[in-house]
Design a protein around this motif. Structure first.
Motif, PDB file in Angstrom:
ATOM      1  N   UNK A  37      31.668   8.718  -5.199  1.00 52.29           N
ATOM      2  CA  UNK A  37      30.217   8.554  -4.844  1.00 52.29           C
ATOM      3  C   UNK A  37      30.074   7.506  -3.790  1.00 52.29           C
ATOM      4  N   UNK A  38      30.490   8.018  -2.543  1.00 50.37           N
ATOM      5  CA  UNK A  38      30.309   7.308  -1.268  1.00 50.37           C
ATOM      6  C   UNK A  38      30.209   8.374  -0.387  1.00 50.37           C
ATOM      7  N   UNK A  39      30.108   7.940   1.037  1.00 45.56           N
ATOM      8  CA  UNK A  39      29.918   8.936   2.022  1.00 45.56           C
ATOM      9  C   UNK A  39      30.750   9.821   2.187  1.00 45.56           C
ATOM     10  N   UNK A  40      32.148   9.680   2.154  1.00 44.47           N
ATOM     11  CA  UNK A  40      33.267  10.550   2.500  1.00 44.47           C
ATOM     12  C   UNK A  40      33.092  11.648   1.214  1.00 44.47           C
ATOM     13  N   UNK A  41      32.741  11.269  -0.113  1.00 46.48           N
ATOM     14  CA  UNK A  41      32.781  12.164  -1.125  1.00 46.48           C
ATOM     15  C   UNK A  41      31.355  13.217  -1.049  1.00 46.48           C
ATOM     16  N   UNK A  42      30.269  12.620  -0.379  1.00 45.39           N
ATOM     17  CA  UNK A  42      28.982  13.380  -0.242  1.00 45.39           C
ATOM     18  C   UNK A  42      29.499  14.382   1.135  1.00 45.39           C
ATOM     19  N   UNK A  43      30.513  13.900   1.868  1.00 42.21           N
ATOM     20  CA  UNK A  43      30.713  14.804   3.120  1.00 42.21           C
ATOM     21  C   UNK A  43      31.466  15.936   2.617  1.00 42.21           C
ATOM     22  N   UNK A  44      32.521  15.704   1.673  1.00 43.12           N
ATOM     23  CA  UNK A  44      33.450  16.724   1.000  1.00 43.12           C
ATOM     24  C   UNK A  44      32.503  17.740   0.043  1.00 43.12           C
ATOM     25  N   UNK A  45      31.481  17.139  -0.526  1.00 44.84           N
ATOM     26  CA  UNK A  45      30.678  18.007  -1.305  1.00 44.84           C
ATOM     27  C   UNK A  45      29.768  19.111  -0.528  1.00 44.84           C
ATOM     28  N   UNK A  46      29.137  18.429   0.680  1.00 43.93           N
ATOM     29  CA  UNK A  46      28.619  19.167   1.563  1.00 43.93           C
ATOM     30  C   UNK A  46      29.427  20.220   2.197  1.00 43.93           C
ATOM     31  N   UNK A  47      30.439  19.942   2.318  1.00 43.14           N
ATOM     32  CA  UNK A  47      31.508  20.889   2.962  1.00 43.14           C
ATOM     33  C   UNK A  47      31.832  22.116   1.891  1.00 43.14           C
ATOM     34  N   UNK A  48      32.064  21.584   0.813  1.00 39.54           N
ATOM     35  CA  UNK A  48      32.501  22.903  -0.220  1.00 39.54           C
ATOM     36  C   UNK A  48      31.071  23.682  -0.197  1.00 39.54           C
ATOM     37  N   UNK A  49      29.855  22.902  -0.316  1.00 34.93           N
ATOM     38  CA  UNK A  49      28.699  23.880  -0.656  1.00 34.93           C
ATOM     39  C   UNK A  49      28.626  24.751   0.596  1.00 34.93           C
ATOM     40  N   UNK A  77      21.129  24.755  -3.516  1.00 38.64           N
ATOM     41  CA  UNK A  77      22.280  24.516  -2.803  1.00 38.64           C
ATOM     42  C   UNK A  77      22.576  22.939  -2.442  1.00 38.64           C
ATOM     43  N   UNK A  78      21.293  22.241  -2.156  1.00 36.22           N
ATOM     44  CA  UNK A  78      21.410  20.574  -2.020  1.00 36.22           C
ATOM     45  C   UNK A  78      21.743  20.144  -3.524  1.00 36.22           C
ATOM     46  N   UNK A  79      20.969  20.628  -4.556  1.00 38.79           N
ATOM     47  CA  UNK A  79      21.558  20.324  -5.904  1.00 38.79           C
ATOM     48  C   UNK A  79      22.896  20.434  -6.345  1.00 38.79           C
ATOM     49  N   UNK A  80      23.254  21.715  -5.920  1.00 33.82           N
ATOM     50  CA  UNK A  80      24.768  21.950  -6.377  1.00 33.82           C
ATOM     51  C   UNK A  80      25.704  21.075  -5.597  1.00 33.82           C
ATOM     52  N   UNK A  81      25.406  20.607  -4.368  1.00 30.05           N
ATOM     53  CA  UNK A  81      26.267  19.490  -3.495  1.00 30.05           C
ATOM     54  C   UNK A  81      26.162  18.162  -4.236  1.00 30.05           C
ATOM     55  N   UNK A  82      25.026  17.837  -4.823  1.00 31.60           N
ATOM     56  CA  UNK A  82      24.897  16.649  -5.303  1.00 31.60           C
ATOM     57  C   UNK A  82      25.706  16.783  -6.823  1.00 31.60           C
ATOM     58  N   UNK A  83      25.649  17.504  -7.365  1.00 30.21           N
ATOM     59  CA  UNK A  83      26.294  17.760  -8.686  1.00 30.21           C
ATOM     60  C   UNK A  83      27.952  17.597  -8.587  1.00 30.21           C
ATOM     61  N   UNK A  84      28.239  17.947  -7.619  1.00 29.02           N
ATOM     62  CA  UNK A  84      29.919  17.985  -7.420  1.00 29.02           C
ATOM     63  C   UNK A  84      30.350  16.709  -6.562  1.00 29.02           C
ATOM     64  N   UNK A  85      29.307  16.285  -6.229  1.00 27.78           N
ATOM     65  CA  UNK A  85      29.660  14.794  -5.420  1.00 27.78           C
ATOM     66  C   UNK A  85      30.474  13.988  -6.213  1.00 27.78           C
ATOM     67  N   UNK A  86      30.143  13.493  -7.248  1.00 28.67           N
ATOM     68  CA  UNK A  86      31.037  12.446  -8.342  1.00 28.67           C
ATOM     69  C   UNK A  86      32.296  12.998  -8.146  1.00 28.67           C
ATOM     70  N   UNK A  87      32.711  14.354  -8.241  1.00 29.52           N
ATOM     71  CA  UNK A  87      33.968  14.596  -8.191  1.00 29.52           C
ATOM     72  C   UNK A  87      35.001  14.187  -6.985  1.00 29.52           C
ATOM     73  N   UNK A  88      34.236  13.949  -6.092  1.00 33.82           N
ATOM     74  CA  UNK A  88      35.059  13.410  -4.874  1.00 33.82           C
ATOM     75  C   UNK A  88      34.748  12.045  -4.294  1.00 33.82           C
TER      76      UNK A  88
END
Length: 484
Positions: free
Chosen positions: A268-280, A255-266
């Motif tokens: 590569x910053x704190x906001x993008x990481x938040x969105x990736x974690x939210x989506x996961x 699940x963590x890996x999944x969030x990291x993979x989609x992180x660049x789509x949002x």
């Protein structure tokens, strides 16, 4: 049976053949455009749904155009994911052989007794409960997998190309769970070659005709695990069910890996990481709904698996038995998620006066991601949740076509309310319609027809489907209007 998604696969049964019956997808949610006239404006930036856009870019486009650009970027990602899913699940890839070889420090006769269906140790891994030889090279295997009637699944086998102690080819000629069409192109080849040092080279190979790359990839890793476990059993006499991939810690890591993979789509910053974690997290909530449905339907075992980029799979303990069970399990992913979406909307409206602008925007973005994901899963595509539900409700092709058109129309209207241009929505609807056509009737039928739904069950499931679509559609439109 297991079930896949991008994020969501819902499937009833541990046999991956039935794990691939239904698919649904997540469309990574887009950000929204809303200028902040406060501090960020003074330092030459525009805040778009939590993202900072440099002033030089902001000078070239208006906030509305910026928001449309971000949304169109997500629409492009949607098209990419849909095409990827077609390749993974429905593309006619033809006949493929997957194989695995392993050198085992054991005598050939010991290994033969385990891999040969009529050998004394054929049940070494617990997959076969018993084997009865019915003729020369034919037999009946009682497996440990449970069928829809809560009885073990049985299969008839035929052995050909047999050279004692050297190898054989196995075919399945009957299955109490799946129609024979599933096995008509399948064969398994086993070859043993003794070495001078007392070890034995073992080659396991499975050949079949596939639609999509998911199943051959799954079989490759399943064969790899089987070879490793055979090696351990032959050398030590011990067999341990399961594996590292099934461990909860591994799934958390996936699940963590999944969030990291989609992180660049949002971004590569704190906001993008938040969105990736939210989506996961939204994916996980969606899958919990499917797991709850399996439990309610009487499945004795359920589990969830995360697949990076492709989302998650909710697995039941047996194949489906009733058409209502299929529709109910498919709908419960988005249905379960409708409750937190509705609660977040109520909380944001109730407590908006006491919330700061960033806090309010954050809640709106979470609502939009959850609604977008679940509404995407409800689209009328054959392997999506929506396609599964509608196929159980409507008994005619015309009824299915009309309902599909209505759901796609909802998608178009919601997209327009969210600020997307008509052209983008027409493209999205066309892609989904195309995917629905190319994936139609790519599932394998069960041995016997599922128990049909009564009229009252059809009405109840139809009303529930309409309600869940309405909740997520209205939530997405409302959140987008607040943000844009």
């Amino acid at each position: 049976m297991p079930r896949l998604h991008v994020f969501s696969w819902r499937v009833p049964s541990r046999l991956f053949a039935r794990q691939l019956q239904e698919l649904s997808i997540v469309y990574p949610a887009m950000s929204s455009a809303k200028a902040d006239g406060g501090q960020n404006a003074r330092i030459g930036k525009t805040v778009v749904a939590g993202f900072s856009i440099p002033k030089a870019v902001n000078a070239m486009v208006s906030p509305n155009v910026t928001g449309a650009f971000l949304v169109l970027g997500s629409a492009g990602l949607l098209v990419f994911v849909v095409c990827l899913l077609w390749l993974v699940l429905s593309a006619p890839v033809g006949r493929i052989t997957v194989s695995r070889s392993v050198n085992i420090a054991a005598e050939r006769d010991r290994i033969w007794s385990a891999v040969y269906p009529f050998g004394p140790d054929f049940g070494w891994n617990g997959a076969a409960v018993s084997v009865t030889q019915t003729g020369k090279g034919t037999g009946r295997v009682v497996t440990s997998h449970i069928g829809r009637d809560d009885a073990p699944i049985e299969r008839s086998i035929e052995i050909s190309n047999e050279t004692p102690m050297d190898g054989f080819t196995l075919h399945y000629t009957d299955d109490t769970s799946l129609a024979q069409s599933f096995w008509e192109n399948y064969r398994m080849d086993v070859r043993l070659e003794p070495k001078d040092n007392g070890t034995t080279d073992v080659v396991l190979a499975e050949t079949d005709r596939y639609r999509g790359l998911a199943f051959p990839i799954y079989r490759f890793f399943a064969l790899r695990r089987q070879a490793r476990k055979l090696q351990t059993w032959a050398e030590t006499g011990r067999f341990r069910p399961g594996g590292l991939f099934d461990h909860p810690a591994t799934q958390f890591g996936m699940a963590v890996l999944s969030a990291l993979i989609i992180w660049p789509f949002f971004g590569l910053n704190a906001n993008g990481l938040f969105l990736a974690i939210t989506l996961t997290t939204v994916v996980g909530m969606h899958e919990l709904g499917h797991l709850a449905a399996f439990r309610i339907a009487g499945h004795k075992s359920v589990r969830m698996v995360f697949l990076p980029l492709l989302g998650g799979i909710a697995m039941g303990g047996r194949p489906y038995d009733k058409r209502f069970e299929v529709g109910f399990a498919a709908l419960m992913g988005a249905g379960f998620s409708a409750f937190p979406v509705a609660m977040l909307i109520w909380a944001s409206m109730e407590h908006q006066p006491g919330m700061t602008e960033p806090q309010y925007r954050t809640v709106l973005i979470v609502i939009m991601i959850a609604a977008f994901f679940n509404l995407g899963n409800l689209m009328p595509v054959w392997k999506f949740d929506g396609g599964q539900v509608l196929r159980q409700i409507f008994r005619s092709a015309w009824g299915m076509a009309g309902a599909s058109f209505a759901v796609l129309a909802v998608l178009v209207v919601v997209g327009r309310v969210a600020g997307l241009p008509w052209s983008a929505m027409v493209v999205a609807a066309s892609v989904l319609a195309f995917l629905g056509v190319v994936t139609a009737r790519t599932s394998h039928e069960p041995k016997t027809a599922l128990t049909p739904m009564s009229d009252s069950e059809r009405v109840a499931l139809g009303l529930a489907f309409a309600s869940v679509v309405a909740i997520h559609a209205l939530a997405l439109a409302w959140a987008a209007r607040q943000l844009f």
